[in-house]
Design an enzyme around this catalytic site. Structure first.
Site, PDB file in Angstrom:
ATOM      1  N   ASP A  39     -54.535  38.061  79.350  1.00  0.00           N
ATOM      2  CA  ASP A  39     -54.194  38.935  78.250  1.00  0.00           C
ATOM      3  C   ASP A  39     -52.602  39.240  77.816  1.00  0.00           C
ATOM      4  O   ASP A  39     -51.809  38.869  78.634  1.00  0.00           O
ATOM      5  CB  ASP A  39     -54.859  40.155  78.347  1.00  0.00           C
ATOM      6  CG  ASP A  39     -54.958  41.104  77.027  1.00  0.00           C
ATOM      7  OD1 ASP A  39     -54.586  40.595  76.106  1.00  0.00           O
ATOM      8  OD2 ASP A  39     -55.452  42.287  77.201  1.00  0.00           O
ATOM      9  N   LYS A  40     -52.391  39.694  76.740  1.00  0.00           N
ATOM     10  CA  LYS A  40     -51.070  39.942  76.361  1.00  0.00           C
ATOM     11  C   LYS A  40     -50.978  41.171  75.708  1.00  0.00           C
ATOM     12  O   LYS A  40     -51.805  41.555  75.246  1.00  0.00           O
ATOM     13  CB  LYS A  40     -50.549  38.764  75.103  1.00  0.00           C
ATOM     14  CG  LYS A  40     -49.545  39.128  74.387  1.00  0.00           C
ATOM     15  CD  LYS A  40     -49.780  39.763  73.156  1.00  0.00           C
ATOM     16  CE  LYS A  40     -48.888  40.168  72.010  1.00  0.00           C
ATOM     17  NZ  LYS A  40     -49.215  40.994  71.056  1.00  0.00           N
ATOM     18  N   HIS A  41     -49.900  41.983  75.944  1.00  0.00           N
ATOM     19  CA  HIS A  41     -49.840  43.270  75.330  1.00  0.00           C
ATOM     20  C   HIS A  41     -48.419  43.382  74.820  1.00  0.00           C
ATOM     21  O   HIS A  41     -47.242  42.773  75.479  1.00  0.00           O
ATOM     22  CB  HIS A  41     -49.995  44.229  76.258  1.00  0.00           C
ATOM     23  CG  HIS A  41     -49.723  45.678  75.797  1.00  0.00           C
ATOM     24  ND1 HIS A  41     -50.874  46.256  75.031  1.00  0.00           N
ATOM     25  CD2 HIS A  41     -48.984  46.571  76.000  1.00  0.00           C
ATOM     26  CE1 HIS A  41     -50.540  47.376  74.694  1.00  0.00           C
ATOM     27  NE2 HIS A  41     -49.493  48.030  75.081  1.00  0.00           N
ATOM     28  N   SER A  42     -48.131  44.317  73.625  1.00  0.00           N
ATOM     29  CA  SER A  42     -46.735  44.250  73.152  1.00  0.00           C
ATOM     30  C   SER A  42     -46.508  45.816  73.083  1.00  0.00           C
ATOM     31  O   SER A  42     -47.278  46.548  73.012  1.00  0.00           O
ATOM     32  CB  SER A  42     -46.585  43.775  71.759  1.00  0.00           C
ATOM     33  OG  SER A  42     -45.707  44.158  70.976  1.00  0.00           O
ATOM     34  N   THR A  47     -52.910  46.398  65.847  1.00  0.00           N
ATOM     35  CA  THR A  47     -53.554  45.222  65.906  1.00  0.00           C
ATOM     36  C   THR A  47     -55.128  45.593  65.208  1.00  0.00           C
ATOM     37  O   THR A  47     -55.728  44.948  64.451  1.00  0.00           O
ATOM     38  CB  THR A  47     -53.805  44.491  67.065  1.00  0.00           C
ATOM     39  OG1 THR A  47     -52.591  43.994  67.478  1.00  0.00           O
ATOM     40  CG2 THR A  47     -54.823  43.707  66.923  1.00  0.00           C
ATOM     41  N   ARG A 100     -48.665  64.441  77.368  1.00  0.00           N
ATOM     42  CA  ARG A 100     -47.155  63.982  77.205  1.00  0.00           C
ATOM     43  C   ARG A 100     -46.812  64.061  75.776  1.00  0.00           C
ATOM     44  O   ARG A 100     -45.483  64.335  75.555  1.00  0.00           O
ATOM     45  CB  ARG A 100     -47.025  62.577  77.851  1.00  0.00           C
ATOM     46  CG  ARG A 100     -47.161  62.366  79.219  1.00  0.00           C
ATOM     47  CD  ARG A 100     -47.513  60.728  79.396  1.00  0.00           C
ATOM     48  NE  ARG A 100     -46.376  59.938  79.004  1.00  0.00           N
ATOM     49  CZ  ARG A 100     -46.762  58.727  78.630  1.00  0.00           C
ATOM     50  NH1 ARG A 100     -47.772  57.986  78.708  1.00  0.00           N
ATOM     51  NH2 ARG A 100     -45.573  57.909  77.988  1.00  0.00           N
ATOM     52  N   SER A 105     -49.413  54.211  81.819  1.00  0.00           N
ATOM     53  CA  SER A 105     -50.509  54.141  80.774  1.00  0.00           C
ATOM     54  C   SER A 105     -50.880  52.923  80.197  1.00  0.00           C
ATOM     55  O   SER A 105     -52.168  52.657  79.832  1.00  0.00           O
ATOM     56  CB  SER A 105     -49.794  55.006  79.573  1.00  0.00           C
ATOM     57  OG  SER A 105     -50.546  55.265  78.438  1.00  0.00           O
ATOM     58  N   LYS A 126     -55.002  50.721  81.524  1.00  0.00           N
ATOM     59  CA  LYS A 126     -56.053  50.092  80.453  1.00  0.00           C
ATOM     60  C   LYS A 126     -55.920  48.320  80.693  1.00  0.00           C
ATOM     61  O   LYS A 126     -57.283  47.865  80.763  1.00  0.00           O
ATOM     62  CB  LYS A 126     -55.621  50.429  79.007  1.00  0.00           C
ATOM     63  CG  LYS A 126     -55.855  51.807  78.523  1.00  0.00           C
ATOM     64  CD  LYS A 126     -55.567  52.251  77.373  1.00  0.00           C
ATOM     65  CE  LYS A 126     -53.952  52.078  76.896  1.00  0.00           C
ATOM     66  NZ  LYS A 126     -53.110  53.139  77.377  1.00  0.00           N
ATOM     67  N   LYS A 127     -54.988  47.937  80.823  1.00  0.00           N
ATOM     68  CA  LYS A 127     -54.822  46.305  81.109  1.00  0.00           C
ATOM     69  C   LYS A 127     -55.722  45.966  82.269  1.00  0.00           C
ATOM     70  O   LYS A 127     -56.402  45.040  82.202  1.00  0.00           O
ATOM     71  CB  LYS A 127     -53.604  45.952  80.809  1.00  0.00           C
ATOM     72  CG  LYS A 127     -52.963  46.026  79.578  1.00  0.00           C
ATOM     73  CD  LYS A 127     -53.752  44.986  78.459  1.00  0.00           C
ATOM     74  CE  LYS A 127     -53.285  45.020  76.998  1.00  0.00           C
ATOM     75  NZ  LYS A 127     -54.157  44.438  76.125  1.00  0.00           N
TER      76      LYS A 127
END
Length: 435
Positions: free
Chosen positions: A82-85, A122, A170, A185, A189-190
């Site tokens: 996976d990729k996350h930004s 996204t 927060r 955070s 999830k990832k």
């Protein structure tokens, strides 16, 4: 255990044990810990920080507060990637990279988010595709990953529920900016996806979430270290967000650009292409689907050139209920260019202000309940360094009416700096960081 004693311990800058962190996460999840106590813990962490072991334990405890995807019965026999930004403006990479990685042999259960602040989401982009289901059941999501190779979905109700409660606190207690809490955070999830490897895109510049290069680097290092420490091989790239990443910013306009990119129609935006290949190469190497970055980049280029990545994208859209008549994506009532008002070079771009201009057009949310106009935004955006004069279109504005177009044109011009000298080229990828 008493939660007030655990809070006191972190308030006094002492190290928390695994058991104390798990007790805190469980109490957040089941409601036995109050919002005031969550706020006190977040503030203690904000000021006194967590070491690597504490950050990892908090991440894992938040991950384990809800469902974890288990892939054993699916016998995938290939890495789960996976990729996350951290988010940006015109950051449409996920829509291309998920099918590209799947075509290269990986499995990609991409859990994405909505727009946050000035950054696009996204999920909002995908919802401009008629019928696209961003919330299939976890079982259906896993089945589609096995059949097609990738999905792009939203966070289900029982994925890292502790994170939702902590983040909500927060958001109203001035502790959003804590790198330790941001790390937990994102990764809670990832890591719940059951990943083999993750590649992280941390933005730097005027459109980035973190305000300085140093803080962006600290976040990238923290994510790479914690995820790898937790057993998920992770690389973080620091990438440029001093201008809109793609040639478009919005929802339907970005989907159109992604489709053209995958179909090999027209010229690909070179910055967008470079970041997509750079992120994809790290994912393939970490997943042992390529021996070197050079081999990985060539594999990614091949699946673009032969059209196989687009085939997977189309299958993913159909499997998630979407229509693939992309020429029928939502279209704005007013579409016309905004022109430069002087001669010179585009020297700088306030990318954050352009993201806000998309929101003001209706392409994002001011409050969570706002409806999005998927048709609006900007495309044909000229990059920094372009030579312009008074009859040069700076971008094409897609607006719901003439008044909205006028406001967007004024905001867009104000976001650009035009001067006599051409600026020097900046790096697209500044640094690549591992644990």
């Amino acid at each position: 255990m008493l939660i007030q004693e655990i809070i006191r311990k972190k308030r006094d800058n002492q190290t928390l044990t695994r058991e104390e962190i798990q007790f805190y996460s469980q109490g957040v999840t089941d409601g036995s810990i109050s919002e005031g106590q969550i706020a006190a813990m977040c503030m203690a962490i904000y000021f006194n920080k967590l070491n690597l072991d504490e950050r990892t334990e908090l991440t894992l405890a938040m991950r384990d507060s809800g469902d974890n995807l288990n892939w054993d019965k699916y016998h995938l026999n290939a890495p789960i990637l996976d990729k996350h930004s951290t988010g940006g403006v015109g950051d449409v990479v996920s829509l291309m990279l998920a099918p590209m990685l799947a075509t290269c042999g990986g499995f990609v259960p991409m859990i994405a988010g909505r727009g946050l602040g000035h950054t696009g989401g996204t999920l909002d982009k995908l919802e401009s595709i008629k019928g696209f289901d961003i919330f299939p059941s976890p079982q259906k999501m896993q089945e589609l990953v096995k059949q097609i190779g990738c999905v792009i979905v939203g966070q289900t109700g029982n994925l890292a529920p502790a994170d939702r409660k902590i983040y909500a606190t927060r958001d109203v207690t001035a502790t959003v900016e804590s790198i330790d809490l941001i790390t937990a955070s994102i990764l809670s999830k990832k890591l719940a996806e059951g990943l083999t490897s993750l590649v992280m895109d941390v933005k730097v510049g005027s459109g980035a979430f973190m305000p300085t290069y140093e803080l962006s680097k600290q976040l990238a290092q923290s994510i790479a270290a914690v995820a790898t420490h937790a057993g998920c091989q992770t690389t973080a790239l620091l990438t440029d967000m001093n201008e809109v990443l793609a040639s478009s910013a919005g929802n339907a306009v970005e989907v159109r650009e992604a489709v053209r990119y995958l179909r090999n129609e027209g010229t690909r935006n070179p910055r967008l292409h470079e970041i997509t290949l750079a992120l994809g190469a790290e994912a393939l190497v970490n997943g042992k689907l390529a021996a070197t970055r050079e081999e990985a980049r060539q594999n990614l280029q091949n699946v673009l050139d032969n059209g196989k990545a687009y085939e997977i994208f189309e299958k993913m859209v159909i499997a998630q209920g979407g229509h693939t008549q992309f020429d029928q994506l939502p279209t704005a009532a007013v579409i016309k260019p905004v022109f430069a008002q002087s001669e010179g070079y585009i020297q700088a771009m306030n990318t954050r202000d352009i993201g806000i201009a998309v929101i003001n057009l209706g392409g994002g949310r001011r409050i969570a309940s706002d409806e999005i106009d998927h048709s609006v935004g900007f495309d044909e955006i000229l990059p920094i360094g372009s030579k312009v004069h008074p009859d040069t279109p700076l971008a094409m504005i897609h607006a719901k009416n003439e008044d909205a177009w006028q406001a967007a044109a004024q905001a867009y011009r104000a976001a650009l700096t035009i001067g006599e000298t051409q600026p020097e080229n900046r790096p697209i990828v500044y640094e690549t960081l591992t644990a």
